[in-house]
Design an enzyme around this catalytic site. Structure first.
Site, short mmCIF file in Angstrom:
data_model
loop_
_atom_site.label_atom_id
_atom_site.label_comp_id
_atom_site.label_asym_id
_atom_site.label_seq_id
_atom_site.Cartn_x
_atom_site.Cartn_y
_atom_site.Cartn_z
CB SER A 13 -0.93 -0.01 1.21
OG SER A 13 -0.17 -0.13 2.38
CB SER A 271 1.50 7.40 8.27
OG SER A 271 1.81 8.78 8.16
CE LYS A 272 0.21 4.62 1.29
NZ LYS A 272 -1.00 4.27 2.06
NE ARG A 273 -0.02 11.99 7.90
CZ ARG A 273 0.02 12.07 9.21
NH1 ARG A 273 0.41 13.16 9.79
NH2 ARG A 273 -0.35 11.05 9.95
CG ASP A 274 6.27 9.77 8.86
OD1 ASP A 274 6.49 10.91 9.27
OD2 ASP A 274 5.43 9.01 9.38
#
Ligand code: GLU
Length: 339
Positions: A13, A271-274
């Site tokens: 993902s 998370s994806k923000r990182d």
């Protein structure tokens, strides 16, 4: 004695970040230290969440780190297919067995009904009480009173009839058993949960036809002969319900080792923000794989100082007993620190 079989089972993902790399490293170290077999399984159960290209990128990232595997989507092997999206017949067979054993029921409760239960159970972080790791969930467990009464003997045959004009408008739930489930985790020690009281009956196939993680992971670990499961502590609380499912399907339980989490500079789960903490970003910043491996080993408690190491250098002294249980907070400037 048969060889240990471990697995690494990423969900495609997003790009691989430092946390998943750490899980992969420990999975690899333990398997290699025992002369075992490492299986690579792609958990692409949920098509809308699958990001194209991330599975291939994950294979590349692991190889860059210096890790290898023995079976997987790229190598094949005797236990394929290795992508969950191709394993529907295994999940259907398991559902049929659970139905025959009286442990499965159709749940036609609407989202609205479920909302009347305040909140659906969600897992809480583990707490240690007198040397035992207690696993609990917040929210209201699925009420046993909502299990349908008087299901006909052939309900499942009708339910799963492929020639039916409309797909059945119901989810399938596993009827959990009463009582405490206990197991020994290689990192968190003795763990306990009363699944019926904390969580209640578990969805195994969603109303929209998607198989649930809880079903797929158990069926695949059994079918692939997995004897050791290494994964993040965020899945520790899923283990008791998985053990109940393993027992209902008549399989041997693997040994479990859950790893503390890796947190970003704000103390949150990655998370994806990182994006800067993905292996690709670190590689592009010029970080070498051995610097990262050494740092990960240090963060786990396997090295006293972060030093460049090839994964093979860490095999000889590997022992789950040396891993720390505390989550690890990454510095904001990890890439700079590792250059
Ligand atoms: N697919 C899960 C993940 O990427 C791991 C599931 C498991 O190891 O049981 O976090």
């Amino acid at each position: 004695m048969s060889r240990v079989r471990g697995r690494w089972a990423p969900t495609p993902s997003g790009l691989l970040h430092v946390g998943s790399a750490r899980t992969a490293l420990v999975t690899w170290l333990s398997v290699r230290a025992q002369g075992g077999v490492l299986v690579w399984r792609l958990e692409d159960l949920d098509p809308p969440r699958t990001v194209p290209g991330t599975a291939e990128a994950a294979l590349e990232d692991l190889a860059w780190l210096g890790l290898d595997w023995d079976e997987g989507p790229d190598l094949g092997g005797d236990h394929g297919p290795y992508c969950q999206s191709e394993r529907g017949p295994f999940y259907e067979a398991a559902l049929g067995r659970l139905a025959a054993a009286g442990r499965l029921f159709p749940c036609r409760r609407s989202r609205k009904d479920l909302q009347t239960l305040s909140t659906a159970p969600h897992d809480l972080p583990p707490t240690e009480v007198e040397g035992v790791t207690r696993l609990s969930a917040d929210g209201t467990p699925y009420p046993a009173a909502w299990r349908p009464q008087g299901l006909s003997a052939d309900w499942y045959r009708n339910f799963s009839d492929p020639s039916a004009s409309r797909p059945p408008d119901a989810a399938l739930r596993f009827q959990v058993a009463a009582g405490e489930v206990s197991f020994d985790d290689a990192v968190y020690g003795r763990c306990q949960q009363d699944v019926a009281q904390q969580v209640g009956d578990v969805v195994l196939k969603r109303r929209d036809g998607l198989y649930a993680y809880q079903l797929a992971v158990v069926v695949d670990d059994l079918a692939m002969g997995i004897s050791e499961v290494v994964r993040g502590v965020d899945l520790l609380a899923s283990t008791p319900r998985q053990l109940q499912l393993i027992e209902a399907l008549g399989g041997p339980a693997p040994r479990y080792a859950h790893l503390p989490l890796v947190l970003n500079g704000d103390g949150e789960k990655l998370s994806k923000r990182d994006g800067g903490l993905t292996l690709q970003a670190l590689r592009q910043a010029g970080v070498g794989p051995q610097r990262l491996v050494g740092y990960l080993a240090y963060s786990l408690g396997l090295l006293e100082r972060p030093r460049a190491k090839a994964p093979g250098d860490l095999v000889k002294d590997f022992d789950f007993g040396r891993l720390r249980r505390q989550d690890w907070r990454l510095p904001e400037d990890l890439a700079t620190g590792l250059l």
